[in-house]
Motif scaffolding. Structure first.
Motif, PDB file in Angstrom:
ATOM      1  N   LEU A 103       0.868  -1.174   0.000  1.00 36.80           N
ATOM      2  CA  LEU A 103       0.000   0.000   0.000  1.00 36.80           C
ATOM      3  C   LEU A 103       0.907   1.228   0.000  1.00 36.80           C
ATOM      4  CD1 LEU A 103      -2.735  -0.688   2.725  1.00 36.80           C
ATOM      5  CD2 LEU A 103      -2.947  -0.929   0.264  1.00 36.80           C
ATOM      6  N   HIS A 105       0.388   3.719   1.603  1.00 28.10           N
ATOM      7  CA  HIS A 105       0.426   4.166   2.990  1.00 28.10           C
ATOM      8  C   HIS A 105       1.594   3.553   3.736  1.00 28.10           C
ATOM      9  CE1 HIS A 105      -4.148   3.987   2.312  1.00 28.10           C
ATOM     10  NE2 HIS A 105      -3.554   4.887   1.576  1.00 28.10           N
ATOM     11  N   PRO A 186     -25.427   6.493   5.344  1.00 29.11           N
ATOM     12  CA  PRO A 186     -26.494   7.447   5.683  1.00 29.11           C
ATOM     13  C   PRO A 186     -26.233   8.812   5.050  1.00 29.11           C
ATOM     14  CG  PRO A 186     -25.621   6.378   7.649  1.00 29.11           C
ATOM     15  CD  PRO A 186     -24.760   5.961   6.524  1.00 29.11           C
ATOM     16  N   VAL A 238     -14.728   6.922   5.542  1.00 32.39           N
ATOM     17  CA  VAL A 238     -16.118   6.464   5.526  1.00 32.39           C
ATOM     18  C   VAL A 238     -16.384   5.648   4.260  1.00 32.39           C
ATOM     19  CG1 VAL A 238     -18.507   7.236   5.336  1.00 32.39           C
ATOM     20  CG2 VAL A 238     -16.971   8.334   6.971  1.00 32.39           C
ATOM     21  N   PRO A 241     -12.169   1.218   2.642  1.00 28.91           N
ATOM     22  CA  PRO A 241     -11.512   0.527   3.754  1.00 28.91           C
ATOM     23  C   PRO A 241     -10.027   0.846   3.785  1.00 28.91           C
ATOM     24  CG  PRO A 241     -11.801  -0.978   1.928  1.00 28.91           C
ATOM     25  CD  PRO A 241     -12.336   0.353   1.483  1.00 28.91           C
TER      26      PRO A 241
ATOM     27  N   ILE B   2      -7.270  27.229  20.044  1.00 30.22           N
ATOM     28  CA  ILE B   2      -7.061  26.438  18.830  1.00 30.22           C
ATOM     29  C   ILE B   2      -7.347  24.965  19.100  1.00 30.22           C
ATOM     30  CG2 ILE B   2      -5.308  25.643  17.202  1.00 30.22           C
ATOM     31  CD1 ILE B   2      -4.059  28.428  17.450  1.00 30.22           C
ATOM     32  N   LEU B   3      -6.896  24.520  20.284  1.00 30.70           N
ATOM     33  CA  LEU B   3      -7.157  23.131  20.654  1.00 30.70           C
ATOM     34  C   LEU B   3      -8.650  22.849  20.679  1.00 30.70           C
ATOM     35  CD1 LEU B   3      -4.602  22.187  23.422  1.00 30.70           C
ATOM     36  CD2 LEU B   3      -4.833  21.272  21.127  1.00 30.70           C
ATOM     37  N   LYS B   5     -10.899  24.335  18.899  1.00 31.03           N
ATOM     38  CA  LYS B   5     -11.376  24.236  17.511  1.00 31.03           C
ATOM     39  C   LYS B   5     -11.132  22.829  16.969  1.00 31.03           C
ATOM     40  CE  LYS B   5     -10.721  28.825  15.522  1.00 31.03           C
ATOM     41  NZ  LYS B   5      -9.829  29.554  14.611  1.00 31.03           N
ATOM     42  N   ILE B   6      -9.915  22.365  17.213  1.00 34.35           N
ATOM     43  CA  ILE B   6      -9.576  21.020  16.736  1.00 34.35           C
ATOM     44  C   ILE B   6     -10.496  20.003  17.368  1.00 34.35           C
ATOM     45  CG2 ILE B   6      -7.861  19.182  16.900  1.00 34.35           C
ATOM     46  CD1 ILE B   6      -5.802  20.891  16.181  1.00 34.35           C
ATOM     47  N   THR B   9     -13.839  20.138  15.744  1.00 36.07           N
ATOM     48  CA  THR B   9     -13.782  19.541  14.405  1.00 36.07           C
ATOM     49  C   THR B   9     -13.745  18.023  14.507  1.00 36.07           C
ATOM     50  OG1 THR B   9     -12.327  21.391  13.930  1.00 36.07           O
ATOM     51  CG2 THR B   9     -12.643  19.780  12.178  1.00 36.07           C
ATOM     52  N   VAL B  13     -16.429  15.232  13.119  1.00 30.86           N
ATOM     53  CA  VAL B  13     -16.163  14.187  12.137  1.00 30.86           C
ATOM     54  C   VAL B  13     -16.294  12.788  12.721  1.00 30.86           C
ATOM     55  CG1 VAL B  13     -14.737  15.617  10.662  1.00 30.86           C
ATOM     56  CG2 VAL B  13     -13.676  14.340  12.491  1.00 30.86           C
ATOM     57  N   TYR B  17     -18.554   9.956  11.339  1.00 23.96           N
ATOM     58  CA  TYR B  17     -17.988   8.638  11.077  1.00 23.96           C
ATOM     59  C   TYR B  17     -18.778   7.561  11.815  1.00 23.96           C
ATOM     60  CZ  TYR B  17     -14.693   4.820  11.118  1.00 23.96           C
ATOM     61  OH  TYR B  17     -14.116   3.593  10.986  1.00 23.96           O
ATOM     62  N   CYS B  19     -21.827   7.638  12.798  1.00 23.70           N
ATOM     63  CA  CYS B  19     -23.139   7.461  12.160  1.00 23.70           C
ATOM     64  C   CYS B  19     -23.007   6.541  10.965  1.00 23.70           C
ATOM     65  CB  CYS B  19     -23.689   8.788  11.675  1.00 23.70           C
ATOM     66  SG  CYS B  19     -24.125   9.877  13.011  1.00 23.70           S
ATOM     67  N   SER B  20     -21.959   6.816  10.195  1.00 22.37           N
ATOM     68  CA  SER B  20     -21.822   6.075   8.946  1.00 22.37           C
ATOM     69  C   SER B  20     -21.536   4.603   9.204  1.00 22.37           C
ATOM     70  CB  SER B  20     -20.697   6.660   8.119  1.00 22.37           C
ATOM     71  OG  SER B  20     -19.475   6.355   8.753  1.00 22.37           O
ATOM     72  N   ILE B  25     -30.040   0.895   7.565  1.00 21.72           N
ATOM     73  CA  ILE B  25     -30.293   1.902   6.539  1.00 21.72           C
ATOM     74  C   ILE B  25     -31.795   2.055   6.388  1.00 21.72           C
ATOM     75  CG2 ILE B  25     -28.181   1.303   5.312  1.00 21.72           C
ATOM     76  CD1 ILE B  25     -30.368   0.372   3.094  1.00 21.72           C
ATOM     77  N   ASP B 371      -6.647  -3.885   4.490  1.00 17.19           N
ATOM     78  CA  ASP B 371      -6.834  -2.486   4.116  1.00 17.19           C
ATOM     79  C   ASP B 371      -6.595  -2.298   2.625  1.00 17.19           C
ATOM     80  OD1 ASP B 371      -7.451  -1.685   6.618  1.00 17.19           O
ATOM     81  OD2 ASP B 371      -5.452  -0.999   7.145  1.00 17.19           O
ATOM     82  N   ASP B 373      -5.852   0.817  -0.581  1.00 14.22           N
ATOM     83  CA  ASP B 373      -5.019   1.996  -0.760  1.00 14.22           C
ATOM     84  C   ASP B 373      -5.842   3.271  -0.648  1.00 14.22           C
ATOM     85  OD1 ASP B 373      -2.523   2.855  -1.015  1.00 14.22           O
ATOM     86  OD2 ASP B 373      -2.185   2.051  -3.014  1.00 14.22           O
TER      87      ASP B 373
END
Lengths: 446, 373
Positions: A103, A105, A186, A238, A241, B2-3, B5-6, B9, B13, B17, B19-20, B25, B371, B373
């Motif tokens: 990969l 990565h 979703p 998301v 993989p 700043i921390l 804010k991070i 954020t 996310v 993530y 949720c996804s 469905i 995994d 790429d």
């Protein structure tokens, strides 16, 4: 070259990199992949020139243990130089075991850890700095931080340049294949069926890769850049993989922020660990060790030049890069194609003409078979393995042929390797592989 | 600051993530989206479950005709039993491709159709009076290939075969083992069939995601695996000598019944073709299927009309298969090149299904979930 900068950004980078690597290795272990990918298969695909790198059986676990421990030592900055060297060697050894698992990565991690061997990441906020106060330093050469930024920039820009081709931009391939299959996500699921979304993702992805380093370099756009980094990588996590990589990239991008920001992170860590950062800083600031490291600088410059040039080696080969994959790896070509193949090997007696086909599952696991079926160097290596195997079994005058088909980016599958070539007579080298059949289409671009 | 804010954020996310990651469905209908859930319903309710039910019935027949044969061991009853055996074996070809869920759990295919059957192992089991056939080591001494041997192979002719169950010193044990074989098949299919109706059907249909563990991905892998290994290789390729130096006529399916191997191969090929088209069991009605899915995806992609190409290739393969002798052993011994040609035509669709179709559907062939790429 004598410009210096505060050591905090590199220290934060060292800590987070070490921790991320440690977690990644635990995840790899916990998923059972050590067993599945490195111990179970009886045959492994080696990199050209690295055939001597062989799996260690159950000792592979020890290798991972060493790799994980060295990552932790890097994080805390304990015997840093040795730790990062061991990490680089053990991690790279693992990656060289079987190119099935290649990969970009992983290659990125190897590159980064190689670079870190030559950077003074342990001079500040580390156990080494604590144990040897005379070696500690509040400042480090500017280039040592810039080196990481440059490597990151190369990765992004080259990944972006690789996307400037007709399949990606004009056909929105392979996203047109990948995105509709994510219909069950979703909010996005239905949207991903829309053609304009495929184009938006293709163009957006290419633009992102090309622009993001610049947004991160310039102070005024840095925050926008970082938010984009987070959104982009989480989105890819998301949709695809891709394991830990998005998180590693997000954390790496922090290096672009100024020292003040990193001091806040260190202060935060200090509070957790109950260390008085102010006292330490005061001590370290009084030390004025030499900050130029000429040898290290030369190595880093040489490495950056190599990184700039190596990905272009593909232009030396005739034929379509996506089809032949000559010069494809180690060039930051990420998520560029959907390629699948089918390869059936024929063992023939050169004198009597009797022949039979091989059942690939006798020798390869399904992951290896999948990767082998569309990459010419895999096919050749496997053919030679089969030749040896069946000769040893007592078959005479063995010749090995392959009937193979490959489908690239949604095109109908077409014959891939010349079925009339006895692959045992072909030796792998860096010359163009004339036994790959021509690609009956054109992809225009870089 | 700043921390913070991070942190915000990252919180945002990770929520996105998280949720996804959830698998539920919304089943709301959407016209511009091919509905995999509906395809699963079609597969389950119109194809898989009815096929299982039909097969289940044929095995019930098999039991009663075996019982009749064991009680009155006559030529007439032998022939009737053979007819029922053939019906069941044919019906099995319609369920052999669904090695998923309860079938996978009981190793359905391997226990019902591992051939060539192992005669010495059968003799050992008979001598031991064994009825438990659940050990994997007995895979090649049970199922249809074993029944095939028991009904056609235990003597040179029907007289000898009848003697095996009448005057043979072990006649009672032979009868008992025959009964054990058919009960075993019936037990397996009843179990699978019941499990489907009792709950697995809903699990199967509701597992309509796009992960490697989702129903579509799993069954597609099973389907392609079946077509490649059991149909293309098992029924045609191996006997024709594709994987060996010489043809191996003794590895045909239904080796002892002799004139039956082609019928089984045709039925199996039909079953895979119908499944590809989404055709209901026993009717010509079609529902959502691979063919429909490929057509939908092609409205996005505007590429080659893959579903027509695959359908055409099914016809070509079927026509070629139809030219063969009803007994593959004869075919191999007289004109093996026709067997090889059939293999080539079947092979074309392995590539189209495994490479082109699975690429178009974006389903991974590999079962190792590493995994990417």
């Amino acid at each position: 070259m004598n410009k210096r900068t505060e050591a905090a950004p590199l220290a934060v980078f060292r800590i987070l990199f070490g921790l991320m690597m440690f977690l990644s290795l635990i995840r790899f272990w916990a998923n059972g992949w050590i067993e599945q990918l490195y111990i179970e298969p009886s045959f492994h695909f080696s990199y050209y020139g690295f055939e001597w790198v062989q799996p260690l059986g159950d000792f592979t676990y020890i290798l991972f243990l060493i790799c994980g421990l060295s990552a932790l030592m890097v994080a805390i900055g304990f015997k840093y130089r040795i730790a990062i060297l061991i990490f680089f060697l053990s991690f790279t050894y693992i990656e060289l075991l079987d190119k099935t698992t290649y990969l970009n990565h992983y290659y990125f991690i190897s590159c980064l850890s190689f670079l870190l061997i030559f950077l003074p990441a342990h001079r500040y906020f580390s156990l080494d700095a604590k144990n040897k106060p005379d070696k500690a330093n509040f400042y480090i050469p500017q280039w040592s931080v810039d080196a990481i930024k440059i490597l990151l920039s190369i990765v992004y820009v080259y990944a972006g340049l690789a996307k400037l081709n007709s399949d990606w931009l004009i056909k929105a391939m392979p996203l047109k294949i990948w995105l509709p299959s994510k219909y069950d996500i979703p909010f996005l699921g239905d949207l991903l069926q829309e053609e304009w979304v495929h184009y938006a993702f293709s163009w957006g992805g290419a633009g992102y890769d090309l622009l993001i380093p610049f947004l991160l370099w310039y102070r005024k756009t840095r925050w926008i850049g970082f938010v984009l980094v987070v959104v982009f990588h989480v989105l890819t996590r998301v949709l695809f993989p891709i394991g830990m990589f998005p998180f590693i990239m997000i954390v790496s991008a922090l290096i672009f922020f100024n020292a003040g920001f990193h001091h806040k992170i260190l202060l935060f860590i200090s509070k957790i660990l109950n260390i008085s950062k102010q006292v330490w800083d005061a001590k370290v600031k009084t030390v004025s060790a030499k900050t130029t490291q000429t040898f290290q600088l030369y190595v880093v410059v040489g490495f950056v030049i190599f990184q700039l040039l190596f990905p272009w080696r593909y232009v030396l080969y005739p034929g379509e890069l996506f089809w032949t994959e000559e010069g494809y790896r180690f060039s930051w070509r990420v998520m560029l194609m959907e390629k699948a193949g089918y390869a059936q090997f024929k063992i023939k007696d050169g004198q009597t003409g009797t022949q039979f086909f091989v059942d690939n599952s006798d020798f390869l696991n399904s992951f290896q078979e999948k990767q082998m079926s569309f990459q010419p160097d895999f096919i050749l290596e496997y053919a030679h393995f089969l030749g040896e195997h069946f000769s040893q079994q007592g078959h005479q005058h063995v010749e090995v042929y392959v009937e193979s088909y490959v489908a690239l980016n949604g095109r109908l599958s077409q014959p891939f390797i010349d079925p009339t070539v006895n692959l045992l007579e072909v030796k792998d080298n860096f010359c163009p592989k004339t036994w790959i059949l021509p690609f009956n289409d054109k992809i225009i671009g870089l | 600051m700043i921390l913070k804010k991070i942190f915000i954020t990252l919180l945002f996310v990770t929520t996105l993530y998280a949720c996804s990651k959830s698998d539920d469905i919304n089943p709301e209908e959407n016209q511009d989206n091919f509905d995999r859930a509906e395809m699963l319903v079609n597969w389950a309710d119109n194809i898989i479950v009815p096929s299982y039910n039909d097969f289940n019935l044929t095995t019930v027949n098999l039991i009663s005709f075996t019982a009749a044969f064991n009680e009155t061991t006559t030529q007439e009853n032998l022939e009737m039993l053979r007819t029922v055996y053939k019906e069941a074996y044919l019906s099995f070809q319609n369920v052999a491709l669904f090695e998923i869920g309860p079938a996978e759990t009981v190793r359905f295919y391997d226990r019902l159709n591992t051939y060539p059957t192992n005669i010495s192992e059968i003799e050992g089991l008979i001598a031991a009076g064994a009825t438990d056939l659940s050990l994997p080591s007995t895979n090649d001494a049970q199922g249809f290939p074993a029944i095939d041997y028991m009904l056609y192979g235990v003597g040179e002719n029907d007289v000898e075969i009848l003697e095996f169950y009448t005057t043979h010193p072990n006649a009672e044990k032979n009868k008992a083992f025959l009964m054990a074989l058919v009960s075993n098949i019936n037990g397996l299919i009843s179990n699978v069939s019941e499990n489907w109706t009792a709950g697995y059907r809903d699990d199967f249909v509701n597992n309509n995601g796009s992960s490697a563990a989702a129903s579509v991905d799993k069954l597609t892998n099973d389907f392609v695996f079946y077509y490649e290994k059991h149909l293309r290789a098992g029924k045609i390729g191996i006997p024709a000598g594709i994987f060996s130096n010489n043809p191996l006529p003794n590895t045909v399916e239904a080796l002892y019944a002799k004139d039956f191997s082609k019928a089984l191969a045709l039925e199996a090929l039909n079953a895979t073709e119908r499944f590809f088209k989404g055709q209901s069991f026993n009717t010509s009605e079609t529902g959502p299927s691979y063919a429909g899915y490929l057509n939908f995806l092609n409205t996005i992609k505007n590429g080659e009309d893959l579903s027509s190409i695959i359908t055409a290739q099914f016809s070509i393969a079927k026509n070629q298969l139809n030219t063969l002798d009803t007994n593959f052993i004869n075919q191999i011994n007289t004109n093996n090149s026709a067997m090889l040609q059939t293999y080539d035509e079947l092979q074309r669709n392995v590539i189209l299904l495994k490479v082109d179709m699975m690429q178009a559907l974006s389903i991974n062939v590999d079962y190792v979930d590493a995994d990417g790429d």
